[in-house]
Design a protein around this motif. Structure first.
Motif, PDB file in Angstrom:
ATOM      1  N   ALA A 161     -11.777   0.928   2.513  1.00  0.00           N
ATOM      2  CA  ALA A 161     -11.462   2.293   2.675  1.00  0.00           C
ATOM      3  C   ALA A 161     -10.027   2.643   2.140  1.00  0.00           C
ATOM      4  O   ALA A 161      -9.694   3.477   1.415  1.00  0.00           O
ATOM      5  CB  ALA A 161     -11.547   3.178   4.046  1.00  0.00           C
ATOM      6  N   ALA A 162      -9.065   1.919   2.783  1.00  0.00           N
ATOM      7  CA  ALA A 162      -7.710   1.770   2.528  1.00  0.00           C
ATOM      8  C   ALA A 162      -7.376   1.695   0.813  1.00  0.00           C
ATOM      9  O   ALA A 162      -6.829   2.374   0.083  1.00  0.00           O
ATOM     10  CB  ALA A 162      -6.839   1.048   3.181  1.00  0.00           C
ATOM     11  N   ILE A 163      -8.152   0.412   0.269  1.00  0.00           N
ATOM     12  CA  ILE A 163      -7.913   0.120  -0.906  1.00  0.00           C
ATOM     13  C   ILE A 163      -8.666   1.375  -2.008  1.00  0.00           C
ATOM     14  O   ILE A 163      -8.004   1.727  -2.926  1.00  0.00           O
ATOM     15  CB  ILE A 163      -8.641  -1.062  -1.376  1.00  0.00           C
ATOM     16  N   ALA A 164      -9.704   1.908  -1.610  1.00  0.00           N
ATOM     17  CA  ALA A 164     -10.285   2.794  -2.207  1.00  0.00           C
ATOM     18  C   ALA A 164      -9.193   4.012  -2.468  1.00  0.00           C
ATOM     19  O   ALA A 164      -9.278   4.907  -3.507  1.00  0.00           O
ATOM     20  CB  ALA A 164     -11.728   3.288  -1.495  1.00  0.00           C
ATOM     21  N   GLU A 165      -8.653   4.469  -0.988  1.00  0.00           N
ATOM     22  CA  GLU A 165      -7.994   5.583  -1.000  1.00  0.00           C
ATOM     23  C   GLU A 165      -6.627   5.421  -2.071  1.00  0.00           C
ATOM     24  O   GLU A 165      -6.426   6.272  -2.691  1.00  0.00           O
ATOM     25  CB  GLU A 165      -7.725   5.687   0.490  1.00  0.00           C
ATOM     26  N   VAL A 166      -6.195   4.263  -2.058  1.00  0.00           N
ATOM     27  CA  VAL A 166      -5.163   4.077  -2.718  1.00  0.00           C
ATOM     28  C   VAL A 166      -5.382   4.056  -4.216  1.00  0.00           C
ATOM     29  O   VAL A 166      -4.681   4.572  -5.179  1.00  0.00           O
ATOM     30  CB  VAL A 166      -4.339   2.540  -2.450  1.00  0.00           C
ATOM     31  N   ASP A 167      -6.404   3.381  -4.609  1.00  0.00           N
ATOM     32  CA  ASP A 167      -6.900   3.520  -5.970  1.00  0.00           C
ATOM     33  C   ASP A 167      -7.091   5.041  -6.713  1.00  0.00           C
ATOM     34  O   ASP A 167      -6.657   5.100  -7.672  1.00  0.00           O
ATOM     35  CB  ASP A 167      -8.240   2.630  -6.264  1.00  0.00           C
ATOM     36  N   MET A 174      -1.013  -5.960  -3.345  1.00  0.00           N
ATOM     37  CA  MET A 174      -1.190  -5.158  -2.142  1.00  0.00           C
ATOM     38  C   MET A 174      -1.537  -5.902  -1.000  1.00  0.00           C
ATOM     39  O   MET A 174      -2.445  -6.863  -1.212  1.00  0.00           O
ATOM     40  CB  MET A 174      -2.448  -4.237  -2.745  1.00  0.00           C
ATOM     41  N   THR A 175      -0.865  -5.849   0.113  1.00  0.00           N
ATOM     42  CA  THR A 175      -1.252  -6.441   1.276  1.00  0.00           C
ATOM     43  C   THR A 175      -1.514  -5.661   2.228  1.00  0.00           C
ATOM     44  O   THR A 175      -0.948  -4.553   2.648  1.00  0.00           O
ATOM     45  CB  THR A 175       0.143  -7.218   1.691  1.00  0.00           C
ATOM     46  N   LEU A 176      -2.671  -6.074   2.986  1.00  0.00           N
ATOM     47  CA  LEU A 176      -3.288  -5.120   4.064  1.00  0.00           C
ATOM     48  C   LEU A 176      -3.634  -6.266   5.228  1.00  0.00           C
ATOM     49  O   LEU A 176      -4.223  -7.204   4.971  1.00  0.00           O
ATOM     50  CB  LEU A 176      -4.423  -4.357   3.928  1.00  0.00           C
ATOM     51  N   LEU A 177      -3.262  -5.985   6.615  1.00  0.00           N
ATOM     52  CA  LEU A 177      -3.508  -6.600   7.505  1.00  0.00           C
ATOM     53  C   LEU A 177      -3.991  -5.675   8.652  1.00  0.00           C
ATOM     54  O   LEU A 177      -3.462  -4.813   8.984  1.00  0.00           O
ATOM     55  CB  LEU A 177      -2.264  -7.378   8.207  1.00  0.00           C
ATOM     56  N   VAL A 178      -5.176  -5.928   9.074  1.00  0.00           N
ATOM     57  CA  VAL A 178      -5.653  -5.144  10.189  1.00  0.00           C
ATOM     58  C   VAL A 178      -5.854  -5.704  11.380  1.00  0.00           C
ATOM     59  O   VAL A 178      -6.537  -6.780  11.348  1.00  0.00           O
ATOM     60  CB  VAL A 178      -7.145  -4.528   9.593  1.00  0.00           C
ATOM     61  N   LEU A 179      -5.222  -5.393  12.500  1.00  0.00           N
ATOM     62  CA  LEU A 179      -5.329  -5.950  13.761  1.00  0.00           C
ATOM     63  C   LEU A 179      -6.084  -4.968  14.858  1.00  0.00           C
ATOM     64  O   LEU A 179      -5.655  -3.623  14.726  1.00  0.00           O
ATOM     65  CB  LEU A 179      -4.133  -6.458  14.334  1.00  0.00           C
ATOM     66  N   ARG A 180      -7.134  -5.448  15.513  1.00  0.00           N
ATOM     67  CA  ARG A 180      -7.724  -4.579  16.511  1.00  0.00           C
ATOM     68  C   ARG A 180      -7.411  -4.992  17.864  1.00  0.00           C
ATOM     69  O   ARG A 180      -7.451  -6.335  18.103  1.00  0.00           O
ATOM     70  CB  ARG A 180      -9.349  -4.683  16.432  1.00  0.00           C
ATOM     71  N   VAL A 181      -6.771  -4.125  18.610  1.00  0.00           N
ATOM     72  CA  VAL A 181      -6.144  -4.329  19.998  1.00  0.00           C
ATOM     73  C   VAL A 181      -7.195  -3.786  20.841  1.00  0.00           C
ATOM     74  O   VAL A 181      -7.567  -2.803  20.972  1.00  0.00           O
ATOM     75  CB  VAL A 181      -4.638  -3.953  20.120  1.00  0.00           C
ATOM     76  N   GLU A 182      -7.710  -4.683  21.802  1.00  0.00           N
ATOM     77  CA  GLU A 182      -8.636  -4.190  22.768  1.00  0.00           C
ATOM     78  C   GLU A 182      -7.970  -4.521  24.028  1.00  0.00           C
ATOM     79  O   GLU A 182      -7.429  -5.039  24.584  1.00  0.00           O
ATOM     80  CB  GLU A 182      -9.897  -4.924  22.679  1.00  0.00           C
ATOM     81  N   THR A 208       0.690  -1.344  -0.128  1.00  0.00           N
ATOM     82  CA  THR A 208      -0.139   0.012  -0.010  1.00  0.00           C
ATOM     83  C   THR A 208       0.828   1.264  -0.016  1.00  0.00           C
ATOM     84  O   THR A 208       0.512   2.075  -0.831  1.00  0.00           O
ATOM     85  CB  THR A 208      -0.909   0.049   1.433  1.00  0.00           C
ATOM     86  N   VAL A 209       1.969   1.442   0.876  1.00  0.00           N
ATOM     87  CA  VAL A 209       2.676   2.341   1.025  1.00  0.00           C
ATOM     88  C   VAL A 209       3.462   2.707  -0.189  1.00  0.00           C
ATOM     89  O   VAL A 209       3.985   3.915  -0.662  1.00  0.00           O
ATOM     90  CB  VAL A 209       3.647   2.562   2.267  1.00  0.00           C
ATOM     91  N   GLU A 210       3.637   1.630  -1.017  1.00  0.00           N
ATOM     92  CA  GLU A 210       4.510   1.760  -2.222  1.00  0.00           C
ATOM     93  C   GLU A 210       3.773   1.852  -3.646  1.00  0.00           C
ATOM     94  O   GLU A 210       4.422   2.027  -4.465  1.00  0.00           O
ATOM     95  CB  GLU A 210       5.492   0.339  -2.384  1.00  0.00           C
ATOM     96  N   ALA A 211       2.563   2.320  -3.435  1.00  0.00           N
ATOM     97  CA  ALA A 211       1.625   2.421  -4.602  1.00  0.00           C
ATOM     98  C   ALA A 211       1.993   3.785  -5.077  1.00  0.00           C
ATOM     99  O   ALA A 211       2.409   4.814  -4.303  1.00  0.00           O
ATOM    100  CB  ALA A 211       0.130   2.372  -4.186  1.00  0.00           C
ATOM    101  N   HIS A 212       1.928   4.076  -6.432  1.00  0.00           N
ATOM    102  CA  HIS A 212       2.530   5.330  -7.112  1.00  0.00           C
ATOM    103  C   HIS A 212       1.603   5.749  -7.719  1.00  0.00           C
ATOM    104  O   HIS A 212       0.417   5.218  -8.302  1.00  0.00           O
ATOM    105  CB  HIS A 212       3.754   4.683  -8.264  1.00  0.00           C
ATOM    106  N   SER A 213       1.440   7.329  -7.778  1.00  0.00           N
ATOM    107  CA  SER A 213       0.609   7.864  -8.586  1.00  0.00           C
ATOM    108  C   SER A 213       0.998   8.079 -10.160  1.00  0.00           C
ATOM    109  O   SER A 213       2.267   7.636 -10.377  1.00  0.00           O
ATOM    110  CB  SER A 213       0.388   9.473  -8.083  1.00  0.00           C
TER     111      SER A 213
END
Length: 61
Positions: free
Chosen positions: A35-41, A53-61, A1-6
């Motif tokens: 939301a992240a995929i839409a933002e990058v797109d 594109m690899t995304l991992l979401v962890l919720r810490v409670e 994701t962070v390496e996506a280019h305009s």
């Protein structure tokens, strides 16, 4: 994701990712990923994606 280019070869970067997480980090994980995929797109503006594109979401409670 962070390496996506305009189209101008600017990288999405950690700063944009951090802003996205600050703004949308309270969303449920699946919605945050969408939301992240839409933002990058939107950032890519149709520029080719040269890598996976690899995304991992962890919720810490």
């Amino acid at each position: 994701t962070v390496e996506a280019h305009s189209p101008s070869r600017e990288m999405f970067g950690f700063e944009r990712l951090g802003a996205l997480l600050r703004e949308k980090g309270s969303l449920p994980p699946a919605e945050l990923i969408e939301a992240a995929i839409a933002e990058v797109d939107a950032f890519r503006q149709g520029a080719a994606q040269h890598d996976d594109m690899t995304l991992l979401v962890l919720r810490v409670e």
